[in-house]
Design an enzyme around this catalytic site. Structure first.
Site, PDB file in Angstrom:
ATOM      1  N   ARG A  12       0.895  -1.021   0.081  1.00 33.60           N
ATOM      2  CA  ARG A  12      -0.050  -0.092  -0.062  1.00 33.60           C
ATOM      3  C   ARG A  12       1.159   1.090  -0.016  1.00 33.60           C
ATOM      4  O   ARG A  12       0.384   2.448  -0.177  1.00 33.60           O
ATOM      5  CB  ARG A  12      -0.796  -0.158   1.211  1.00 33.60           C
ATOM      6  CG  ARG A  12      -2.181   0.875   1.129  1.00 33.60           C
ATOM      7  CD  ARG A  12      -2.289   2.233   1.185  1.00 33.60           C
ATOM      8  NE  ARG A  12      -3.657   3.019   1.258  1.00 33.60           N
ATOM      9  CZ  ARG A  12      -4.357   3.244   2.038  1.00 33.60           C
ATOM     10  NH1 ARG A  12      -3.838   3.012   3.283  1.00 33.60           N
ATOM     11  NH2 ARG A  12      -5.553   3.852   1.842  1.00 33.60           N
ATOM     12  N   SER A  13       2.105   1.073   0.143  1.00 34.96           N
ATOM     13  CA  SER A  13       3.059   2.203   0.374  1.00 34.96           C
ATOM     14  C   SER A  13       3.436   2.693  -1.035  1.00 34.96           C
ATOM     15  O   SER A  13       4.236   1.940  -1.727  1.00 34.96           O
ATOM     16  CB  SER A  13       4.184   1.948   1.235  1.00 34.96           C
ATOM     17  OG  SER A  13       5.237   2.780   1.156  1.00 34.96           O
ATOM     18  N   PRO A  14       3.415   4.006  -1.601  1.00 30.86           N
ATOM     19  CA  PRO A  14       3.867   4.362  -2.747  1.00 30.86           C
ATOM     20  C   PRO A  14       5.461   4.599  -2.811  1.00 30.86           C
ATOM     21  O   PRO A  14       6.126   4.345  -3.675  1.00 30.86           O
ATOM     22  CB  PRO A  14       3.107   5.790  -2.970  1.00 30.86           C
ATOM     23  CG  PRO A  14       2.709   6.450  -1.628  1.00 30.86           C
ATOM     24  CD  PRO A  14       2.326   4.947  -0.718  1.00 30.86           C
TER      25      PRO A  14
END
Length: 213
Positions: A12-14
């Site tokens: 979920r972490s860009p």
């Protein structure tokens, strides 16, 4: 004995996505084992530590992720759908999470098969690289195939052997490192947090005499 860099990382972490090409190069440039250790995003495992009524933090993160991608020359777009089902106005996280547990479990399985970072690279590029509908059709299977993996076989493996104990162990190790966010790289107990700290990590590896050159 081979020395290790642990990589704590989230789908979920860009910024995890933006770090992955440089993380792959660590294994090429240094005599270290780069250990991929996926964790659940903080919105799922500890949302109270990140989200509050103050929306400035989220606004800044959204600005910075786009800016950093442009700086790195990497394709970028808001994921559709978001890997975490969450209302970004209220920050409420849904009890139903059809994507993130599967993705994180697949990341654990990919690491078990020796291709964790490769899987992370291709799947995060699918999610964060501007491709709409990354859950549709064969898109995820094709991303796994580009990493040399069979998605159906991996899904069967995580159905037969629950990956949550390994995910929880990764989360405990991240906590023990002295940090909580992703991506965090840990070398011999020293944490390096953020996509923009890989150069500092490389400096530390150089000082440790681990460069292959």
């Amino acid at each position: 004995m081979t020395r290790t860099v642990d990589v704590f990382w989230s789908f979920r972490s860009p910024f995890s996505y933006l770090a992955t090409p440089d993380l792959l190069k660590l294994g090429e440039d240094y005599d270290v084992a780069v250990q991929f250790r996926p964790v659940l995003p903080i919105a799922v495992r500890s949302k109270e530590s990140l989200f509050s009524d103050d929306k400035r933090r989220v606004r800044y993160l959204m600005l910075d992720m786009v800016r950093r991608a442009k700086f790195l020359g990497m394709p970028f777009g808001r994921p559709s759908p978001d890997p975490v089902v969450q209302d970004l106005e209220t920050f409420e996280v849904s009890d139903e999470q059809p994507y993130i547990y599967r993705l994180t479990g697949l990341g654990v399985e990919a690491d078990r098969r020796g291709k964790g970072l490769e899987f992370a690279f291709h799947v995060s590029a699918l999610i964060w690289g501007g491709t709409p509908g990354w859950t549709e059709g064969d898109k995820l299977a094709e991303a796994a195939a580009r990493a040399g993996l069979d998605l159906a076989d991996m899904d069967a493996a995580i159905a037969a052997d629950d990956p949550m104990p390994r995910i929880e162990a990764n989360q405990a190790a991240l906590d023990a490192s002295g940090h909580w966010g992703v991506p965090t790289m840990v070398f011999e107990g020293e944490p390096f947090f953020g996509q923009d700290r890989i150069e500092t990590l490389r400096w530390r590896l150089d000082r440790a005499g681990l460069s292959k050159q």
